[in-house]
Design a protein around this motif. Sequence first.
Motif, PDB file in Angstrom:
ATOM      1  N   GLU A  69       1.038  -0.843   0.171  1.00  0.00           N
ATOM      2  CA  GLU A  69      -0.040  -0.093  -0.227  1.00  0.00           C
ATOM      3  C   GLU A  69       0.851   1.159  -0.271  1.00  0.00           C
ATOM      4  OE1 GLU A  69      -3.196   0.300   2.962  1.00  0.00           O
ATOM      5  OE2 GLU A  69      -3.782  -1.710   2.447  1.00  0.00           O
ATOM      6  N   GLU A  70       2.070   1.556   0.920  1.00  0.00           N
ATOM      7  CA  GLU A  70       2.547   2.344   0.452  1.00  0.00           C
ATOM      8  C   GLU A  70       3.929   2.451  -0.351  1.00  0.00           C
ATOM      9  OE1 GLU A  70       3.653   5.732   3.288  1.00  0.00           O
ATOM     10  OE2 GLU A  70       2.634   3.917   3.659  1.00  0.00           O
ATOM     11  N   PHE A  71       3.464   1.184  -0.901  1.00  0.00           N
ATOM     12  CA  PHE A  71       4.663   1.679  -2.484  1.00  0.00           C
ATOM     13  C   PHE A  71       3.249   2.196  -3.590  1.00  0.00           C
ATOM     14  CE2 PHE A  71       8.090  -0.921  -1.352  1.00  0.00           C
ATOM     15  CZ  PHE A  71       8.706  -1.037  -2.269  1.00  0.00           C
ATOM     16  N   ASP A  72       2.201   1.707  -3.425  1.00  0.00           N
ATOM     17  CA  ASP A  72       1.088   2.232  -4.583  1.00  0.00           C
ATOM     18  C   ASP A  72       0.539   3.147  -4.222  1.00  0.00           C
ATOM     19  OD1 ASP A  72      -0.303   1.745  -6.453  1.00  0.00           O
ATOM     20  OD2 ASP A  72      -2.371   1.649  -4.930  1.00  0.00           O
ATOM     21  N   THR A  73       1.060   4.095  -2.936  1.00  0.00           N
ATOM     22  CA  THR A  73       0.792   6.109  -2.270  1.00  0.00           C
ATOM     23  C   THR A  73       2.118   6.632  -2.706  1.00  0.00           C
ATOM     24  OG1 THR A  73      -0.211   4.719  -0.935  1.00  0.00           O
ATOM     25  CG2 THR A  73       0.041   7.082  -0.454  1.00  0.00           C
TER      26      THR A  73
END
Length: 166
Positions: free
Chosen positions: A101-105
């Motif tokens: 999720e942090e990568f996507d963000t």
Amino acid sequence: MTDSVILDVWCELQCPDCHAALDDVRALRARYGDRLDIRLRHFPLEKHKHSFAAAQAAEEAVEQGQGWPYAEAVLARTAELARDGEPVLLDVARELGLDVEEFDTALIDGRHILIVDADQAEGKAIGVTGTPTYEIGGERLDGGKSQDGLRARIEEIADRLLAATA
């Protein structure tokens, strides 16, 4: 005075030549360990449409403590990245147990763009035109044309620089 030597590796994560260069990077890491600080520097090329996103994702991996493992895993999948794009970057993060999720963000909010832009600008300033390109002790070695003999040349320079700091 530092007891390690810095080797900057100007790399593009959609570049097959950079994937081929990993054997040299691994061999250098094995030979020198902590005495050679191998730094991943980004030089995304316009001809590879996912390379800029891949560089940003690699910086997120650095934030999460897995910079080189992530870069190596992406480089192992250059053809897949070219075909499938950014989902591959998230798949690799997932496989390494990183916070997807942090990568996507990070890819959406662009928090690592400045680092990638700064690397690219510095690379251009020292004459990097393709990847991989190595810089050690003020000497630039272009691996985009041929990898032949580069590891030996890097070792020669590293040995000389390490001897000078001993």
